[in-house]
Design a protein around this motif. Structure first.
Motif, PDB file in Angstrom:
ATOM      1  N   LYS A 196    -118.194  48.195  26.009  1.00 27.18           N
ATOM      2  CA  LYS A 196    -118.991  47.187  25.308  1.00 27.18           C
ATOM      3  C   LYS A 196    -119.902  47.801  24.242  1.00 27.18           C
ATOM      4  O   LYS A 196    -120.394  47.084  23.375  1.00 27.18           O
ATOM      5  CB  LYS A 196    -119.818  46.391  26.313  1.00 27.18           C
ATOM      6  CG  LYS A 196    -120.810  47.255  27.113  1.00 27.18           C
ATOM      7  CD  LYS A 196    -121.587  46.395  28.099  1.00 27.18           C
ATOM      8  CE  LYS A 196    -122.590  47.245  28.896  1.00 27.18           C
ATOM      9  NZ  LYS A 196    -123.358  46.412  29.857  1.00 27.18           N
ATOM     10  N   GLU A 197    -120.172  49.124  24.325  1.00 25.01           N
ATOM     11  CA  GLU A 197    -121.029  49.775  23.344  1.00 25.01           C
ATOM     12  C   GLU A 197    -120.247  50.463  22.231  1.00 25.01           C
ATOM     13  O   GLU A 197    -120.834  50.958  21.275  1.00 25.01           O
ATOM     14  CB  GLU A 197    -121.926  50.812  24.041  1.00 25.01           C
ATOM     15  CG  GLU A 197    -122.901  50.206  25.035  1.00 25.01           C
ATOM     16  CD  GLU A 197    -123.791  51.257  25.687  1.00 25.01           C
ATOM     17  OE1 GLU A 197    -123.656  52.438  25.302  1.00 25.01           O
ATOM     18  OE2 GLU A 197    -124.587  50.903  26.565  1.00 25.01           O
ATOM     19  N   ARG A 198    -118.949  50.490  22.308  1.00 27.27           N
ATOM     20  CA  ARG A 198    -118.150  51.147  21.297  1.00 27.27           C
ATOM     21  C   ARG A 198    -118.057  50.276  20.042  1.00 27.27           C
ATOM     22  O   ARG A 198    -117.975  49.057  20.145  1.00 27.27           O
ATOM     23  CB  ARG A 198    -116.754  51.454  21.828  1.00 27.27           C
ATOM     24  CG  ARG A 198    -116.755  52.402  23.026  1.00 27.27           C
ATOM     25  CD  ARG A 198    -115.358  52.532  23.607  1.00 27.27           C
ATOM     26  NE  ARG A 198    -115.400  53.271  24.871  1.00 27.27           N
ATOM     27  CZ  ARG A 198    -114.355  53.417  25.670  1.00 27.27           C
ATOM     28  NH1 ARG A 198    -113.184  52.880  25.331  1.00 27.27           N
ATOM     29  NH2 ARG A 198    -114.475  54.095  26.794  1.00 27.27           N
ATOM     30  N   PRO A 199    -118.067  50.841  18.861  1.00 29.13           N
ATOM     31  CA  PRO A 199    -117.931  50.046  17.633  1.00 29.13           C
ATOM     32  C   PRO A 199    -116.527  49.487  17.531  1.00 29.13           C
ATOM     33  O   PRO A 199    -115.567  50.061  18.034  1.00 29.13           O
ATOM     34  CB  PRO A 199    -118.210  51.070  16.525  1.00 29.13           C
ATOM     35  CG  PRO A 199    -117.871  52.392  17.134  1.00 29.13           C
ATOM     36  CD  PRO A 199    -118.240  52.286  18.580  1.00 29.13           C
TER      37      PRO A 199
END
Length: 252
Positions: free
Chosen positions: A119-122
């Motif tokens: 969920k934090e990956r671009p």
């Protein structure tokens, strides 16, 4: 410095302008030792070359070592860096990676792992589709440009007349091209040389010069030393101290 004892500390630095091999050779001669012991001094750690010296002897050793090219310093024997406790040996990198930090609860991720959760990956960029249907490869021989794309170079016509070089000293102008100049005949029968200082102009040839009229009624001469209003430079007078000067006796 006080009257206490001093140490000569060397950290492996050399004086600017000296060569390392030359400095090592001079230190080997000064301390009368072999090359292996001299090489052991260039470790980057403070090494005491002389211990417990008085101030005069320490300065003497420092000057001799600096002249040889070794950058040394004088430290008090009580605060000498050579007396400091040795630093603990560093832990090997592999051993540190193998031992997990149990107390803090942290571990090392495997090599190449993605440290960010999903969920934090671009977001990944959308793939770009390029239409290459109209592209083709030409054989690696000949001219890569079509004949219609080649610009024709216009040939320049240079007209070179039938010229030649004349011989040295030849007259370059033909006889019919030459201009005949008439000779001027001057009669010198009535001419004569005037005497030195004679006026060569007649009365009617002399120009009339009118004298300039200058009114001097309001002019006068100022007395000597008068201030005429000129600009004065702001220069302070110099008063030298001559209290220490005296006149010598002419008979001495």
């Amino acid at each position: 410095m006080s009257a206490s004892e001093f140490d000569i500390i060397f950290r492996g630095d050399i004086v600017f302008g000296h060569q390392l091999a030359e400095v090592k050779a001079k230190l080997q001669q000064l301390f009368k030792t072999d090359a292996a012991k001299v090489d052991a001094l260039f470790t980057g750690r403070p090494v005491p070359l002389k211990r417990n010296l008085d101030e005069a002897t320490a300065n003497k050793y420092r000057d001799a070592l600096i002249k040889a090219g070794a950058m040394v310093e004088i430290c008090s024997s009580d605060t000498s860096p050579a007396n400091a406790a040795p630093k603990p040996a560093p832990v090997p990198r592999r051993a540190a990676e193998a031992a997990p930090s149990v107390a803090s609860g942290w571990t090392l991720a495997p090599l190449g792992s993605d440290l960010l959760p999903a969920k934090e990956r671009p977001p990944q960029p959308a793939p770009v589709s390029v239409d290459i249907s109209g592209l083709s490869l030409r054989a690696a021989e000949g001219n890569l440009v079509d004949a219609s794309e080649v610009h024709e170079e216009l040939s320049v016509q240079v007209i070179a007349p039938d010229l030649g070089l004349a011989a040295v000293g030849t007259d370059l102008i033909s006889a019919d091209e030459k201009l005949e100049l008439p000779l001027v005949e001057i009669e010198l029968e009535d001419w004569d040389i005037a005497e030195a200082g004679s006026d060569l102009l007649t009365e009617d040839e002399r120009p009339i010069v009118l004298p300039a009229i200058v009114e001097v009624g309001d002019y006068g001469l100022a007395p000597a030393g008068s201030d005429l209003g000129q600009l004065k430079s702001n220069v302070k007078p110099v008063t030298p101290d001559i209290s220490g000067l005296r006149l010598a006796d002419s008979g001495s």
